[in-house]
Design a protein around this motif. Structure first.
Motif, mmCIF file in Angstrom:
data_model
loop_
_atom_site.group_PDB
_atom_site.id
_atom_site.type_symbol
_atom_site.label_atom_id
_atom_site.label_comp_id
_atom_site.label_asym_id
_atom_site.label_seq_id
_atom_site.Cartn_x
_atom_site.Cartn_y
_atom_site.Cartn_z
ATOM 1 N N GLN A 103 0.518 -1.778 -0.285
ATOM 2 C CA GLN A 103 0.246 0.077 -0.026
ATOM 3 C C GLN A 103 0.473 0.757 -0.099
ATOM 4 N N GLN A 104 1.989 1.481 0.887
ATOM 5 C CA GLN A 104 3.048 2.318 0.689
ATOM 6 C C GLN A 104 4.235 2.719 -0.379
ATOM 7 N N GLU A 105 4.229 1.538 -0.899
ATOM 8 C CA GLU A 105 4.463 1.135 -2.431
ATOM 9 C C GLU A 105 3.822 2.512 -3.871
ATOM 10 N N LEU A 106 2.157 1.532 -3.617
ATOM 11 C CA LEU A 106 1.551 1.959 -4.446
ATOM 12 C C LEU A 106 1.928 3.513 -4.733
ATOM 13 N N ARG A 107 1.340 3.959 -3.920
ATOM 14 C CA ARG A 107 1.614 6.289 -4.515
ATOM 15 C C ARG A 107 2.932 6.399 -4.624
ATOM 16 N N GLN A 108 3.745 5.731 -4.879
ATOM 17 C CA GLN A 108 5.407 6.033 -5.234
ATOM 18 C C GLN A 108 4.871 5.280 -7.137
ATOM 19 N N ALA A 109 4.922 4.589 -6.933
ATOM 20 C CA ALA A 109 4.868 3.094 -8.117
ATOM 21 C C ALA A 109 3.831 3.613 -9.052
ATOM 22 N N GLU A 110 2.634 4.374 -8.635
ATOM 23 C CA GLU A 110 1.883 5.402 -9.758
ATOM 24 C C GLU A 110 2.624 5.828 -10.401
ATOM 25 N N ALA A 111 3.390 7.554 -10.345
ATOM 26 C CA ALA A 111 3.944 8.223 -10.388
ATOM 27 C C ALA A 111 5.349 7.428 -11.818
ATOM 28 N N VAL A 112 5.885 6.251 -10.473
ATOM 29 C CA VAL A 112 6.867 6.150 -12.189
ATOM 30 C C VAL A 112 6.069 5.499 -13.479
ATOM 31 N N HIS A 113 5.024 4.605 -12.860
ATOM 32 C CA HIS A 113 4.090 3.685 -14.272
ATOM 33 C C HIS A 113 3.573 4.446 -14.925
ATOM 34 N N ALA A 114 3.671 5.514 -14.571
ATOM 35 C CA ALA A 114 2.767 7.373 -15.407
ATOM 36 C C ALA A 114 4.213 7.479 -16.313
ATOM 37 N N SER A 115 4.858 7.649 -15.474
ATOM 38 C CA SER A 115 6.466 8.412 -16.412
ATOM 39 C C SER A 115 6.534 7.045 -17.617
ATOM 40 N N LEU A 116 6.142 5.866 -17.389
ATOM 41 C CA LEU A 116 7.206 4.613 -18.057
ATOM 42 C C LEU A 116 6.427 4.600 -19.456
ATOM 43 N N GLU A 117 5.228 5.109 -18.645
ATOM 44 C CA GLU A 117 3.933 4.464 -19.962
ATOM 45 C C GLU A 117 3.923 6.144 -21.122
ATOM 46 N N ALA A 118 4.359 7.366 -20.271
ATOM 47 C CA ALA A 118 4.506 8.568 -21.555
ATOM 48 C C ALA A 118 6.086 7.997 -22.608
ATOM 49 N N SER A 119 6.827 7.258 -21.841
ATOM 50 C CA SER A 119 8.117 6.853 -22.629
ATOM 51 C C SER A 119 7.611 5.869 -23.532
ATOM 52 N N ILE A 120 7.708 5.028 -23.476
ATOM 53 C CA ILE A 120 6.718 3.843 -24.173
ATOM 54 C C ILE A 120 5.852 4.310 -25.509
ATOM 55 N N ASP A 121 5.125 5.516 -24.845
ATOM 56 C CA ASP A 121 4.174 5.944 -26.284
ATOM 57 C C ASP A 121 5.169 6.643 -26.708
ATOM 58 N N GLU A 122 5.846 7.545 -26.557
ATOM 59 C CA GLU A 122 7.233 8.163 -27.199
ATOM 60 C C GLU A 122 7.506 7.437 -27.900
ATOM 61 N N VAL A 123 8.050 6.518 -27.703
ATOM 62 C CA VAL A 123 9.323 6.059 -28.357
ATOM 63 C C VAL A 123 8.769 5.075 -29.520
ATOM 64 N N MET A 124 7.230 4.414 -29.246
ATOM 65 C CA MET A 124 6.640 3.368 -30.191
ATOM 66 C C MET A 124 6.147 4.800 -31.321
ATOM 67 N N THR A 125 5.676 5.663 -31.081
ATOM 68 C CA THR A 125 5.432 6.850 -32.142
ATOM 69 C C THR A 125 6.352 7.727 -32.818
ATOM 70 N N ASP A 126 8.097 6.701 -32.363
ATOM 71 C CA ASP A 126 9.060 7.845 -33.131
ATOM 72 C C ASP A 126 9.440 6.749 -34.201
ATOM 73 N N LEU A 127 8.710 5.296 -33.653
ATOM 74 C CA LEU A 127 9.589 3.956 -34.033
ATOM 75 C C LEU A 127 8.063 4.013 -35.674
ATOM 76 N N HIS A 128 7.308 4.259 -35.300
ATOM 77 C CA HIS A 128 6.237 4.361 -36.334
ATOM 78 C C HIS A 128 6.470 5.070 -37.495
ATOM 79 N N SER A 129 7.202 6.567 -37.475
ATOM 80 C CA SER A 129 7.522 6.927 -38.260
ATOM 81 C C SER A 129 9.312 7.231 -38.743
ATOM 82 N N GLY A 130 9.912 5.930 -38.379
ATOM 83 C CA GLY A 130 11.049 5.857 -38.698
ATOM 84 C C GLY A 130 12.199 6.624 -37.790
ATOM 85 N N LYS A 131 11.749 6.806 -36.814
ATOM 86 C CA LYS A 131 13.039 7.883 -36.029
ATOM 87 C C LYS A 131 13.698 6.872 -35.093
#
Length: 415
Positions: A103-131
């Motif tokens: 329960q204590q870790e969930l608070r920190q993990a949620e922010a990390v999860h959101a950040s990693l989610e954004a990173s994956i989205d950006e990297v996949m978008t770049d790869l789809h566009s040939g970057k």
């Protein structure tokens, strides 16, 4: 004639010109040969094979037959099994213990999860566009995720289960990274190895960014030609990682071999047993488990309990038995996020798994014995509570399929 019945195992001292080498005692990707399968045409090729291998397999239908003096017989099954078990045990270099409650870790993990989610989205978008692949952006998110998993591995697994998305490519990349790090932690790998496994999980299917979206989103069974196209994502993935500076050869191994199978039925190299690098064997299990529990365009998802059961049934055939057993020890018979029915008829969702009491997880009660929603959810630790309110023995009766009784964990807990 089946190809396996055409293959003969010989020592490298028996290699001669005109032989067709179909398999090595190591992955082809670890050699200078460009393709799997080699018709020996020069003494230089003989010398190279003798330098890097102890034995090879030759296909007697595609090339010269060997001298019987150089036949090399397989070790007995029990010897191979002991060797495989020792290899898994050798992975354990440290012992990780939870530092905080979930329960204590969930608070920190949620922010990390959101950040990693954004990173994956950006990297996949770049790869789809040939970057090019932005490895450093992924590393930052993976490092923070590993910190969270080392503090308490359940929080990230719980968030992954609760924050399902329709985008399979994203969901699967995140899931493979989380389960790879969690499994590696259980196996006792060091932190640097956990980073390699997690990055390998994110990137194992990166080659699919070069496949037509219509093919990946097809909702009907694929034809033989379409299956062959999908299999090419491994080669596409290797091209992407090979063009990425600073990427570890271990990650390349994962991308190259995560679809190989213990019995030699995988692709693209048809490796089997210990010829598959250990991280490739680990990722094969992780990739299969997460794919089964994800919502895919072409198949309905299985519950975590159903997926674990299927992996157990495939131990010793598709996957190394010792690794399957360790994976199930890690995630539990009823993994985090599983819907279960208790012995008194109540329905609950698993929120944590005990390392020593795999059949008695911590759960959140959702429905009463009549399958009516409870007015207030209640957390119950079956590792400590052995009887229900009526004084009757309480246990998990069995797993339930995803969506049983109309339960949607995302709706329940995130809205």
């Amino acid at each position: 004639m089946d190809i396996k019945s055409r293959e003969v195992r010989i020592t490298v001292h028996g290699l001669t010109l005109g032989m067709y080498v179909s398999r090595l005692d190591r992955p082809w990707i670890e050699t200078a040969f460009l393709m799997q399968g080699l018709k020996i045409s020069s003494e230089d090729e003989v010398a190279m094979l003798q330098r890097i291998c102890n034995h090879v397999w030759v296909d007697v239908m595609l090339g010269a037959s060997p001298d019987p003096r150089y036949l090399a017989f397989e070790d007995p099954a029990e010897v191979r099994q002991r060797r495989a078990a020792a290899e898994v045990e050798a992975l354990r270099k440290t012992q990780w213990t939870p530092q905080v409650e979930v329960q204590q870790e969930l608070r920190q993990a949620e922010a990390v999860h959101a950040s990693l989610e954004a990173s994956i989205d950006e990297v996949m978008t770049d790869l789809h566009s040939g970057k090019r692949l932005d490895l450093e952006r992924l590393k930052d998110g993976v490092d923070a995720m590993i910190d969270s998993i080392l503090r308490n591995p359940t929080a990230f697994v719980w968030l992954k289960e609760m924050k399902r998305r329709d985008n399979y490519a994203y969901q699967h990349a995140m899931g493979c990274a989380i389960w790879a790090a969690s499994f590696g932690r259980h196996l006792g790998l060091e932190r640097a190895e956990l980073q390699l496994l997690a990055l390998g999980g994110l990137l194992c299917d990166v080659g699919k960014t070069r496949l037509p979206e219509a093919l990946l989103n097809k909702r009907t069974p694929l034809g033989p030609d379409e299956i062959e196209l999908v299999h090419q994502h491994v080669q596409h993935g290797l091209e992407i990682v090979d063009s990425t500076p600073g990427l570890s050869p271990k990650i390349r191994e994962i991308v190259a071999t995560h679809h190989e199978r213990h019995d030699g039925s995988g692709y693209p190299w048809r490796l089997q047993g210990s010829d598959i690098p250990i991280f490739g064997r680990i990722m094969g299990i992780v990739d299969s488990y997460d794919a089964m529990t994800c919502v895919r365009p072409y198949a309905s998802s299985r519950s975590p309990h159903q997926a674990v059961t299927e992996l157990y049934q495939q131990r010793g055939t598709l996957f190394q038995a010792e690794l399957v057993e360790q994976f199930i020890q890690n995630c539990g018979i009823y993994p985090t996020g599983s819907l279960v029915e208790l012995s008194n008829g109540q329905v609950a969702v698993v929120t944590d798994v005990h390392s020593l009491k795999r059949l008695r997880p911590r759960v959140m009660l959702l429905l009463d014995a009549n399958k009516a929603p409870l007015k207030q959810f209640r957390v119950l630790d079956l590792g400590e509570v052995e009887q229900d309110d009526a004084g009757q023995p309480l246990s998990v009766k069995g797993g339930l399929p995803t969506g049983a009784y109309g339960i949607d964990p995302v709706e329940l807990f995130l809205h």
